[in-house]
Write a protein that holds these residues in place. Structure first.
Motif, PDB file in Angstrom:
ATOM      1  N   THR A 193       4.686  -4.825 -10.695  1.00 24.94           N
ATOM      2  CA  THR A 193       3.350  -4.777 -11.340  1.00 24.94           C
ATOM      3  C   THR A 193       2.770  -3.469 -10.901  1.00 24.94           C
ATOM      4  O   THR A 193       2.872  -2.798  -9.914  1.00 24.94           O
ATOM      5  CB  THR A 193       2.496  -5.851 -10.811  1.00 24.94           C
ATOM      6  N   VAL A 194       2.280  -2.713 -11.934  1.00 24.55           N
ATOM      7  CA  VAL A 194       1.619  -1.391 -11.813  1.00 24.55           C
ATOM      8  C   VAL A 194       0.126  -1.600 -12.381  1.00 24.55           C
ATOM      9  O   VAL A 194      -0.173  -1.885 -13.445  1.00 24.55           O
ATOM     10  CB  VAL A 194       2.262  -0.494 -12.862  1.00 24.55           C
ATOM     11  N   ASN A 195      -0.731  -1.430 -11.335  1.00 23.28           N
ATOM     12  CA  ASN A 195      -2.130  -1.434 -11.543  1.00 23.28           C
ATOM     13  C   ASN A 195      -2.687  -0.053 -12.164  1.00 23.28           C
ATOM     14  O   ASN A 195      -2.392   0.921 -11.399  1.00 23.28           O
ATOM     15  CB  ASN A 195      -2.930  -1.986 -10.593  1.00 23.28           C
ATOM     16  N   MET A 196      -3.505   0.125 -13.000  1.00 18.75           N
ATOM     17  CA  MET A 196      -3.992   1.181 -13.776  1.00 18.75           C
ATOM     18  C   MET A 196      -5.671   1.128 -13.579  1.00 18.75           C
ATOM     19  O   MET A 196      -6.288   0.065 -13.685  1.00 18.75           O
ATOM     20  CB  MET A 196      -3.581   1.311 -15.124  1.00 18.75           C
ATOM     21  N   PHE A 197      -6.297   2.289 -13.418  1.00 27.02           N
ATOM     22  CA  PHE A 197      -7.600   2.504 -13.590  1.00 27.02           C
ATOM     23  C   PHE A 197      -7.699   3.751 -14.540  1.00 27.02           C
ATOM     24  O   PHE A 197      -7.512   4.706 -14.189  1.00 27.02           O
ATOM     25  CB  PHE A 197      -8.419   2.722 -12.322  1.00 27.02           C
ATOM     26  N   ILE A 198      -8.497   3.574 -15.564  1.00 31.07           N
ATOM     27  CA  ILE A 198      -8.745   4.394 -16.518  1.00 31.07           C
ATOM     28  C   ILE A 198     -10.205   4.515 -16.781  1.00 31.07           C
ATOM     29  O   ILE A 198     -11.055   3.560 -16.923  1.00 31.07           O
ATOM     30  CB  ILE A 198      -8.152   3.934 -18.078  1.00 31.07           C
ATOM     31  N   ALA A 207      -2.387   4.924 -10.613  1.00 32.83           N
ATOM     32  CA  ALA A 207      -1.360   3.958 -11.142  1.00 32.83           C
ATOM     33  C   ALA A 207      -0.512   3.755  -9.581  1.00 32.83           C
ATOM     34  O   ALA A 207      -0.119   4.385  -8.893  1.00 32.83           O
ATOM     35  CB  ALA A 207      -0.618   4.554 -12.010  1.00 32.83           C
ATOM     36  N   VAL A 208      -1.125   2.265  -9.395  1.00 33.94           N
ATOM     37  CA  VAL A 208      -0.371   1.887  -8.052  1.00 33.94           C
ATOM     38  C   VAL A 208       0.770   0.735  -8.389  1.00 33.94           C
ATOM     39  O   VAL A 208       0.319  -0.397  -8.984  1.00 33.94           O
ATOM     40  CB  VAL A 208      -1.513   1.177  -7.301  1.00 33.94           C
ATOM     41  N   ALA A 209       1.907   1.077  -8.100  1.00 26.98           N
ATOM     42  CA  ALA A 209       2.883  -0.081  -8.078  1.00 26.98           C
ATOM     43  C   ALA A 209       3.162  -0.789  -6.768  1.00 26.98           C
ATOM     44  O   ALA A 209       3.130  -0.289  -5.788  1.00 26.98           O
ATOM     45  CB  ALA A 209       4.404   0.623  -8.455  1.00 26.98           C
ATOM     46  N   HIS A 210       3.336  -2.032  -7.159  1.00 28.13           N
ATOM     47  CA  HIS A 210       3.836  -3.047  -6.166  1.00 28.13           C
ATOM     48  C   HIS A 210       5.046  -3.822  -6.723  1.00 28.13           C
ATOM     49  O   HIS A 210       5.170  -4.247  -7.608  1.00 28.13           O
ATOM     50  CB  HIS A 210       2.553  -3.815  -5.494  1.00 28.13           C
ATOM     51  N   ARG A 211       5.981  -4.172  -5.592  1.00 23.96           N
ATOM     52  CA  ARG A 211       7.226  -4.827  -5.935  1.00 23.96           C
ATOM     53  C   ARG A 211       6.718  -6.324  -5.747  1.00 23.96           C
ATOM     54  O   ARG A 211       6.149  -6.782  -4.732  1.00 23.96           O
ATOM     55  CB  ARG A 211       8.431  -4.580  -5.118  1.00 23.96           C
ATOM     56  N   ARG A 212       7.337  -7.224  -6.767  1.00 27.62           N
ATOM     57  CA  ARG A 212       6.637  -8.557  -6.814  1.00 27.62           C
ATOM     58  C   ARG A 212       7.848  -9.462  -5.737  1.00 27.62           C
ATOM     59  O   ARG A 212       8.922  -9.577  -6.466  1.00 27.62           O
ATOM     60  CB  ARG A 212       6.668  -9.244  -7.986  1.00 27.62           C
ATOM     61  N   LEU A 213       7.739  -9.480  -4.565  1.00 24.80           N
ATOM     62  CA  LEU A 213       8.717  -9.963  -3.459  1.00 24.80           C
ATOM     63  C   LEU A 213       8.874 -11.520  -3.772  1.00 24.80           C
ATOM     64  O   LEU A 213       9.744 -11.986  -3.727  1.00 24.80           O
ATOM     65  CB  LEU A 213       8.422  -9.496  -2.249  1.00 24.80           C
ATOM     66  N   ARG A 214       7.759 -12.083  -3.891  1.00 25.49           N
ATOM     67  CA  ARG A 214       7.767 -13.447  -4.324  1.00 25.49           C
ATOM     68  C   ARG A 214       6.469 -13.727  -5.057  1.00 25.49           C
ATOM     69  O   ARG A 214       5.383 -13.425  -4.997  1.00 25.49           O
ATOM     70  CB  ARG A 214       7.442 -14.243  -2.921  1.00 25.49           C
ATOM     71  N   PHE A 270      -8.216  -7.075 -14.414  1.00 22.47           N
ATOM     72  CA  PHE A 270      -7.903  -7.121 -12.951  1.00 22.47           C
ATOM     73  C   PHE A 270      -6.768  -8.280 -12.764  1.00 22.47           C
ATOM     74  O   PHE A 270      -6.940  -9.156 -13.082  1.00 22.47           O
ATOM     75  CB  PHE A 270      -9.045  -7.703 -12.009  1.00 22.47           C
ATOM     76  N   GLY A 271      -5.606  -7.734 -12.261  1.00 21.09           N
ATOM     77  CA  GLY A 271      -4.544  -8.688 -11.987  1.00 21.09           C
ATOM     78  C   GLY A 271      -4.733  -9.547 -10.894  1.00 21.09           C
ATOM     79  O   GLY A 271      -5.456  -9.131 -10.100  1.00 21.09           O
ATOM     80  N   GLY A 272      -3.993 -10.542 -10.816  1.00 19.07           N
ATOM     81  CA  GLY A 272      -4.081 -11.354  -9.275  1.00 19.07           C
ATOM     82  C   GLY A 272      -3.791 -10.616  -8.256  1.00 19.07           C
ATOM     83  O   GLY A 272      -4.239 -11.022  -7.221  1.00 19.07           O
ATOM     84  N   GLY A 273      -2.859  -9.845  -8.264  1.00 19.73           N
ATOM     85  CA  GLY A 273      -2.365  -8.816  -7.206  1.00 19.73           C
ATOM     86  C   GLY A 273      -3.259  -7.703  -6.885  1.00 19.73           C
ATOM     87  O   GLY A 273      -2.758  -6.915  -5.800  1.00 19.73           O
ATOM     88  N   TYR A 274      -4.283  -7.531  -7.459  1.00 19.22           N
ATOM     89  CA  TYR A 274      -5.057  -6.373  -7.311  1.00 19.22           C
ATOM     90  C   TYR A 274      -5.539  -6.311  -5.899  1.00 19.22           C
ATOM     91  O   TYR A 274      -5.391  -4.988  -5.441  1.00 19.22           O
ATOM     92  CB  TYR A 274      -6.474  -6.285  -8.079  1.00 19.22           C
ATOM     93  N   PRO A 275      -6.049  -7.224  -4.993  1.00 22.72           N
ATOM     94  CA  PRO A 275      -6.155  -6.997  -3.917  1.00 22.72           C
ATOM     95  C   PRO A 275      -5.198  -6.148  -2.871  1.00 22.72           C
ATOM     96  O   PRO A 275      -5.658  -5.340  -1.928  1.00 22.72           O
ATOM     97  CB  PRO A 275      -6.451  -8.413  -3.305  1.00 22.72           C
ATOM     98  N   LEU A 276      -4.213  -6.343  -3.451  1.00 24.71           N
ATOM     99  CA  LEU A 276      -2.861  -5.436  -2.574  1.00 24.71           C
ATOM    100  C   LEU A 276      -3.263  -3.845  -2.989  1.00 24.71           C
ATOM    101  O   LEU A 276      -3.251  -3.001  -1.988  1.00 24.71           O
ATOM    102  CB  LEU A 276      -1.492  -5.761  -3.143  1.00 24.71           C
ATOM    103  N   ALA A 277      -3.356  -3.600  -4.115  1.00 27.74           N
ATOM    104  CA  ALA A 277      -3.652  -2.225  -4.402  1.00 27.74           C
ATOM    105  C   ALA A 277      -4.960  -1.737  -3.846  1.00 27.74           C
ATOM    106  O   ALA A 277      -5.295  -0.475  -3.181  1.00 27.74           O
ATOM    107  CB  ALA A 277      -3.953  -1.866  -6.068  1.00 27.74           C
ATOM    108  N   HIS A 300      -9.352   8.233  -7.348  1.00 29.19           N
ATOM    109  CA  HIS A 300      -8.188   9.298  -6.790  1.00 29.19           C
ATOM    110  C   HIS A 300      -6.849   8.522  -7.129  1.00 29.19           C
ATOM    111  O   HIS A 300      -6.890   7.213  -7.420  1.00 29.19           O
ATOM    112  CB  HIS A 300      -8.329   9.598  -5.354  1.00 29.19           C
ATOM    113  N   ASP A 301      -5.746   9.015  -6.611  1.00 29.89           N
ATOM    114  CA  ASP A 301      -4.390   8.663  -6.818  1.00 29.89           C
ATOM    115  C   ASP A 301      -3.606   8.654  -5.498  1.00 29.89           C
ATOM    116  O   ASP A 301      -2.463   8.531  -5.444  1.00 29.89           O
ATOM    117  CB  ASP A 301      -3.704   9.000  -7.847  1.00 29.89           C
ATOM    118  N   ASP A 302      -4.435   8.724  -4.297  1.00 31.45           N
ATOM    119  CA  ASP A 302      -3.838   8.943  -3.142  1.00 31.45           C
ATOM    120  C   ASP A 302      -3.750   7.625  -2.172  1.00 31.45           C
ATOM    121  O   ASP A 302      -4.489   7.759  -1.417  1.00 31.45           O
ATOM    122  CB  ASP A 302      -4.712  10.123  -2.384  1.00 31.45           C
ATOM    123  N   TRP A 303      -3.122   6.361  -2.708  1.00 33.13           N
ATOM    124  CA  TRP A 303      -3.005   5.353  -2.037  1.00 33.13           C
ATOM    125  C   TRP A 303      -1.717   5.210  -1.360  1.00 33.13           C
ATOM    126  O   TRP A 303      -0.980   6.132  -1.303  1.00 33.13           O
ATOM    127  CB  TRP A 303      -3.022   4.331  -3.106  1.00 33.13           C
TER     128      TRP A 303
END
Length: 319
Positions: A193-198, A207-214, A270-277, A300-303
Motif C-alpha cells: 500500500t502506498v499512502n499519499m498526501f496531496i 508517499a509512504v509505502a508499506h508491505r502488506r505482510l498479512r 484514509f486507508g485502514g493501514g494509515y496508522p502505520l504511516a 514532509h517526506d522524511d518518514w
C-alpha cells in the motif's frame, strides 16, 4: 485554536481517532472528535469519540442531510469519511459543506468516479503512464483467450476484498451477474500500500509505502514501511493521472514476478493501514488539521523505513 472533527462510518477506526488526537496536541489545537455510524452504540470508534450520532446508511437519500445536520448543530470544521461507498454522495455535496464553513475530506467527484470504478482506474492510470494489470469488463457469457487464464474476477466498484475470486478458465465464470464486474490480470508477488498526501495546491508532499505482510478482510493486519524510489515514482504517476485529487489517498500495488509493479486499486480516503504511516513519521492527520486551521504546514517526506505494525484485537467495555 479549536476545531471540531467528525469521523463518518466510524466503525472500528479507534486508531484513526488516536492519530488525530495526538496530531492536534502536537500542533497546539484543541480538538473535539465526533463520530457517527448506523449503530453508534456498537461502534468502538464512536465509543472512543467525545460524542457519537446515529445516521442512515450511505445509500439512503437522507445520509448527506444527516451529516450536514451534525455539521450545522455542532459547528464541525472537518468531516473525514472512512469507507469508499460514502465518498460519492459526499463529493457531490462539497459545496453544501463549504457553505456551512466545513471541509469534507474528499476529492472532487471526477476523482471519486475514477477511484470507485476499477475499469476506469486502469484506463486513467495507463493513460498517465502508470503500469497497471490488463483489465477488461466482464459480461456474462464472455470468454477470454487462453493466454488470459488464470485471472481475477472482481466487482468494478468493490472494496475490502468483497466478491473477488480467482477464475482458472471459462468454466469458473458465472452465468449471470448482479453488478458490473471486471476480469483482471492475476498478479503474483509482494503487495504494497502506498499512502499519499496531496496538499491544497495539488502538490504531492509525501508517499509512504508499506508491505502488506498479512491481510484480514481486505485490511492490513501486519505491515512494514519500505522506502524505494519506485513507490515515489508510482505515487507521482497517480497524482499526475488525478490532478484534482486532494488530501489523503492510498493505492495498492503488486510487484509481479513477471511484469513488475502494477497498480490495481485506488482508495481516495484514509486507508485502514494509515496508522502505520503515521507512526513512521508521516502525520497526514496533523497536516490536514493544519490546512483546516490555516497553520503553517509541517508536511514532509522524511518518514522512517522499516517500521513494523502488528495489529491485535482490543475491546471496549460498557456497563
Amino acid at each position: 485554536m479549536h476545531l471540531t472533527l467528525l469521523i463518518s462510518s466510524a466503525g472500528r477506526r479507534v486508531g484513526l481517532i488516536d492519530c488525530f488526537r495526538r496530531s492536534a496536541a502536537a500542533a497546539g489545537i484543541s480538538l473535539d472528535i465526533l463520530a457517527c455510524d448506523m449503530e453508534p452504540g456498537l461502534s468502538a470508534a464512536c465509543n472512543a469519540a467525545d460524542e457519537a450520532f446515529a445516521v442512515p446508511p450511505y445509500g439512503d437519500p437522507s445520509f448527506v442531510d444527516a451529516i450536514l445536520d451534525i455539521v450545522r448543530d455542532r459547528g464541525v470544521d472537518l468531516v473525514v469519511p472512512t469507507i469508499d461507498p460514502e465518498l460519492t454522495p459526499l463529493a457531490a455535496a462539497i459545496d453544501r459543506f463549504e457553505a456551512m464553513g466545513a471541509r469534507v475530506h474528499v476529492s472532487p467527484s471526477c476523482v471519486i468516479d475514477v477511484a470507485r470504478d476499477k475499469m476506469r482506474t486502469a484506463e486513467v492510470l495507463a493513460g498517465a503512464g502508470v503500469p497497471v494489470p490488463w483489465t477488461v469488463p466482464f459480461m456474462a457469457g464472455s470468454v477470454l483467450g487462453q493466454s488470459g487464464w488464470p485471472a481475477f474476477l472482481k466487482p468494478s466498484a468493490g472494496s475490502a476484498s468483497r466478491g473477488i475470486r480467482i477464475v482458472n478458465g471459462p468454466g469458473d465464470l458465472p452465468e449471470a451477474i448482479d453488478e458490473a464486474m471486471v476480469l483482471q490480470q492475476l498478479l503474483v508477488g509482494p503487495e504494497f500500500t502506498v499512502n499519499m498526501f496531496i496538499d491544497q495546491g495539488g502538490v504531492l508532499r509525501s508517499a509512504v509505502a508499506h508491505r502488506r505482510l498479512r491481510v484480514r478482510a481486505g485490511e492490513v493486519e501486519k505491515g512494514r514501511t519500505e522506502r524505494d524510489p519506485m513507490f515515489r515514482e508510482l505515487a507521482e504517476g497517480v497524482a499526475r493521472a488525478l490532478p484534482e485529487a486532494r488530501g489523503v489517498l492510498c493505492f495498492q500495488v503488486i510487484v509481479d514476478e513477471e511484469t513488475g509493479p502494477r497498480v490495481f486499486e485506488i482508495n481516495a480516503r484514509f486507508g485502514g493501514g494509515y496508522p502505520l504511516a503515521h507512526h513512521a513519521g508521516a502525520e497526514y492527520a496533523r497536516w490536514l488539521l493544519e490546512e483546516v486551521a490555516a497553520l503553517p504546514s509541517t508536511a514532509h517526506d522524511d518518514w522512517r523505513s522499516g517500521v513494523l505494525m502488528l495489529r491485535y484485537d482490543a475491546a471496549i467495555f460498557e456497563g
